[in-house]
Design a protein around this motif. Structure first.
Motif, mmCIF file in Angstrom:
data_model
loop_
_atom_site.group_PDB
_atom_site.id
_atom_site.type_symbol
_atom_site.label_atom_id
_atom_site.label_comp_id
_atom_site.label_asym_id
_atom_site.label_seq_id
_atom_site.Cartn_x
_atom_site.Cartn_y
_atom_site.Cartn_z
ATOM 1 N N ALA A 1 0.829 -1.210 0.000
ATOM 2 C CA ALA A 1 0.000 0.000 0.000
ATOM 3 C C ALA A 1 0.860 1.256 0.000
ATOM 4 C CB ALA A 1 -0.939 -0.001 1.201
ATOM 5 N N ILE A 2 1.947 1.231 0.752
ATOM 6 C CA ILE A 2 2.861 2.382 0.778
ATOM 7 C C ILE A 2 3.498 2.562 -0.592
ATOM 8 C CG2 ILE A 2 5.078 3.195 1.712
ATOM 9 C CD1 ILE A 2 4.125 1.976 4.436
ATOM 10 N N SER A 3 3.908 1.462 -1.214
ATOM 11 C CA SER A 3 4.500 1.533 -2.550
ATOM 12 C C SER A 3 3.491 2.059 -3.569
ATOM 13 C CB SER A 3 4.997 0.142 -2.955
ATOM 14 O OG SER A 3 5.463 0.153 -4.273
ATOM 15 N N ALA A 4 2.269 1.546 -3.526
ATOM 16 C CA ALA A 4 1.224 2.005 -4.448
ATOM 17 C C ALA A 4 0.920 3.478 -4.232
ATOM 18 C CB ALA A 4 -0.045 1.176 -4.262
ATOM 19 N N THR A 5 0.899 3.910 -2.978
ATOM 20 C CA THR A 5 0.606 5.309 -2.673
ATOM 21 C C THR A 5 1.753 6.204 -3.116
ATOM 22 O OG1 THR A 5 -0.744 4.566 -0.809
ATOM 23 C CG2 THR A 5 -0.162 6.894 -0.867
ATOM 24 N N ALA A 6 2.985 5.741 -2.955
ATOM 25 C CA ALA A 6 4.140 6.508 -3.427
ATOM 26 C C ALA A 6 4.082 6.667 -4.947
ATOM 27 C CB ALA A 6 5.437 5.833 -3.005
ATOM 28 N N HIS A 7 3.678 5.599 -5.642
ATOM 29 C CA HIS A 7 3.512 5.657 -7.087
ATOM 30 C C HIS A 7 2.449 6.692 -7.443
ATOM 31 C CE1 HIS A 7 1.683 4.350 -10.912
ATOM 32 N NE2 HIS A 7 2.930 4.108 -11.255
ATOM 33 N N CYS A 8 1.326 6.624 -6.751
ATOM 34 C CA CYS A 8 0.226 7.568 -6.975
ATOM 35 C C CYS A 8 0.678 8.991 -6.670
ATOM 36 C CB CYS A 8 -0.960 7.174 -6.090
ATOM 37 S SG CYS A 8 -2.362 8.280 -6.220
ATOM 38 N N LEU A 9 1.397 9.149 -5.567
ATOM 39 C CA LEU A 9 1.874 10.473 -5.160
ATOM 40 C C LEU A 9 2.775 11.082 -6.229
ATOM 41 C CD1 LEU A 9 2.100 12.671 -2.941
ATOM 42 C CD2 LEU A 9 4.112 11.451 -2.122
ATOM 43 N N THR A 10 3.575 10.261 -6.880
ATOM 44 C CA THR A 10 4.480 10.782 -7.906
ATOM 45 C C THR A 10 3.685 11.454 -9.021
ATOM 46 O OG1 THR A 10 6.080 9.047 -7.398
ATOM 47 C CG2 THR A 10 6.322 10.165 -9.526
ATOM 48 N N GLY A 11 2.718 10.744 -9.572
ATOM 49 C CA GLY A 11 1.899 11.328 -10.629
ATOM 50 C C GLY A 11 1.082 12.512 -10.147
ATOM 51 N N CYS A 12 0.499 12.359 -8.958
ATOM 52 C CA CYS A 12 -0.314 13.447 -8.398
ATOM 53 C C CYS A 12 0.541 14.680 -8.140
ATOM 54 C CB CYS A 12 -0.985 13.007 -7.101
ATOM 55 S SG CYS A 12 -2.366 11.888 -7.361
ATOM 56 N N ALA A 13 1.727 14.475 -7.599
ATOM 57 C CA ALA A 13 2.593 15.614 -7.277
ATOM 58 C C ALA A 13 3.020 16.349 -8.543
ATOM 59 C CB ALA A 13 3.807 15.150 -6.485
ATOM 60 N N ILE A 14 3.371 15.600 -9.582
ATOM 61 C CA ILE A 14 3.752 16.249 -10.844
ATOM 62 C C ILE A 14 2.601 17.122 -11.327
ATOM 63 C CG2 ILE A 14 4.281 15.875 -13.297
ATOM 64 C CD1 ILE A 14 5.721 13.241 -12.369
ATOM 65 N N GLY A 15 1.411 16.554 -11.410
ATOM 66 C CA GLY A 15 0.254 17.298 -11.888
ATOM 67 C C GLY A 15 -0.159 18.410 -10.952
ATOM 68 N N GLU A 16 -0.151 18.116 -9.667
ATOM 69 C CA GLU A 16 -0.559 19.104 -8.669
ATOM 70 C C GLU A 16 0.369 20.322 -8.684
ATOM 71 O OE1 GLU A 16 -3.205 20.446 -5.869
ATOM 72 O OE2 GLU A 16 -3.344 18.539 -6.907
ATOM 73 N N VAL A 17 1.669 20.073 -8.673
ATOM 74 C CA VAL A 17 2.626 21.184 -8.676
ATOM 75 C C VAL A 17 2.505 21.973 -9.976
ATOM 76 C CG1 VAL A 17 5.083 21.779 -8.677
ATOM 77 C CG2 VAL A 17 4.205 20.121 -7.025
ATOM 78 N N MET A 18 2.455 21.267 -11.095
ATOM 79 C CA MET A 18 2.315 21.976 -12.379
ATOM 80 C C MET A 18 1.047 22.824 -12.406
ATOM 81 S SD MET A 18 3.548 19.287 -15.317
ATOM 82 C CE MET A 18 3.085 20.377 -16.643
ATOM 83 N N GLY A 19 -0.066 22.228 -11.979
ATOM 84 C CA GLY A 19 -1.331 22.960 -11.983
ATOM 85 C C GLY A 19 -1.312 24.165 -11.058
ATOM 86 N N MET A 20 -0.791 23.968 -9.859
ATOM 87 C CA MET A 20 -0.717 25.081 -8.903
ATOM 88 C C MET A 20 0.214 26.185 -9.413
ATOM 89 S SD MET A 20 -2.594 24.814 -6.194
ATOM 90 C CE MET A 20 -3.696 23.582 -5.557
ATOM 91 N N VAL A 21 1.335 25.794 -9.986
ATOM 92 C CA VAL A 21 2.289 26.780 -10.501
ATOM 93 C C VAL A 21 1.680 27.546 -11.676
ATOM 94 C CG1 VAL A 21 4.490 27.030 -11.733
ATOM 95 C CG2 VAL A 21 4.369 25.639 -9.650
ATOM 96 N N ILE A 22 1.092 26.831 -12.623
ATOM 97 C CA ILE A 22 0.503 27.487 -13.800
ATOM 98 C C ILE A 22 -0.643 28.405 -13.387
ATOM 99 C CG2 ILE A 22 -0.829 27.105 -15.923
ATOM 100 C CD1 ILE A 22 0.873 24.481 -16.239
ATOM 101 N N GLY A 23 -1.578 27.873 -12.586
ATOM 102 C CA GLY A 23 -2.727 28.679 -12.168
ATOM 103 C C GLY A 23 -2.333 29.885 -11.338
ATOM 104 N N THR A 24 -1.374 29.701 -10.436
ATOM 105 C CA THR A 24 -0.919 30.810 -9.595
ATOM 106 C C THR A 24 -0.169 31.848 -10.424
ATOM 107 O OG1 THR A 24 -0.794 29.354 -7.670
ATOM 108 C CG2 THR A 24 0.465 31.393 -7.552
ATOM 109 N N ALA A 25 0.704 31.393 -11.313
ATOM 110 C CA ALA A 25 1.486 32.315 -12.144
ATOM 111 C C ALA A 25 0.584 33.141 -13.062
ATOM 112 C CB ALA A 25 2.500 31.545 -12.969
ATOM 113 N N LEU A 26 -0.509 32.527 -13.522
ATOM 114 C CA LEU A 26 -1.422 33.233 -14.415
ATOM 115 C C LEU A 26 -2.483 34.041 -13.665
ATOM 116 C CD1 LEU A 26 -1.911 30.498 -17.182
ATOM 117 C CD2 LEU A 26 -0.431 32.526 -17.249
ATOM 118 N N GLY A 27 -2.453 33.966 -12.329
ATOM 119 C CA GLY A 27 -3.404 34.728 -11.530
ATOM 120 C C GLY A 27 -4.820 34.193 -11.598
ATOM 121 N N TRP A 28 -4.957 32.893 -11.883
ATOM 122 C CA TRP A 28 -6.275 32.294 -11.974
ATOM 123 C C TRP A 28 -6.938 32.232 -10.598
ATOM 124 C CZ3 TRP A 28 -5.706 27.363 -15.492
ATOM 125 C CH2 TRP A 28 -5.391 27.775 -16.800
ATOM 126 N N SER A 29 -8.240 32.045 -10.605
ATOM 127 C CA SER A 29 -8.983 31.870 -9.357
ATOM 128 C C SER A 29 -8.573 30.548 -8.707
ATOM 129 C CB SER A 29 -10.490 31.842 -9.636
ATOM 130 O OG SER A 29 -10.837 30.632 -10.317
#
Length: 155
Positions: A18-46
């Motif tokens: 479960a820890i391994s599966a969650t770490a795998h999930c976290l990797t994809g989620c973190a990539i997308g989450e960070v990219m989304g937060m960075v893009i949305g914040t940089a563009l001044g989105w809501s």
């Protein structure tokens, strides 16, 4: 090995999976989450638009990290997508609800901006909390032969 030791061994192995599966999930989620937060914040989105982008990218990268190895194992694209959907949907959904809720609940985190320590500390903490709360979800799925247990037959 007596019955109690066998149960502890199985329980420990299940938790490790479960820890391994969650770490795998976290990797994809973190990539997308960070990219989304960075893009949305940089563009001044809501906050809502930023979170929507972060969630969409988290699902995209989360699924992609499962699909590619399954494709390399010789499975066709539609079957690989089915495996990713079965393996990752609940895990990614839980992780995304938790980490985005955390970001919204930390006062000023979403508005802090990319140069603020508050933004980055809150985002790191959000992902860490999401990881901890998603491990039991993945453990329950794997115990029932679902979630990442589905992916392991292709490794």
């Amino acid at each position: 090995m007596n019955g109690h030791e066998h149960h502890e061994h199985r329980s420990t192995g299940l938790t490790r999976q479960a820890i391994s599966a969650t770490a795998h999930c976290l990797t994809g989620c973190a990539i997308g989450e960070v990219m989304g937060m960075v893009i949305g914040t940089a563009l001044g989105w809501s906050n809502l638009a930023t979170i929507a982008l972060a969630v969409a990218l988290a699902f995209f990268f989360g699924y992609s990290l499962t699909i590619w190895p399954v494709l390399r194992a010789g499975v066709g694209l539609s079957a690989a997508i089915g495996v990713a959907l079965a393996a990752d949907t609940l895990s990614i959904a839980v992780m995304e609800v938790v980490d985005n809720l955390f970001m919204v609940l930390v006062p000023g985190a979403m508005e802090a901006g990319l140069t603020s320590w508050l933004f980055w500390v809150a985002l790191a903490a959000a992902l860490a909390v999401a990881f901890v709360l998603t491990v039991p979800v993945n453990r329950a799925l794997i115990r029932r032969g679902k979630g990442h247990a589905v992916v392991h037959q292709y490794h």
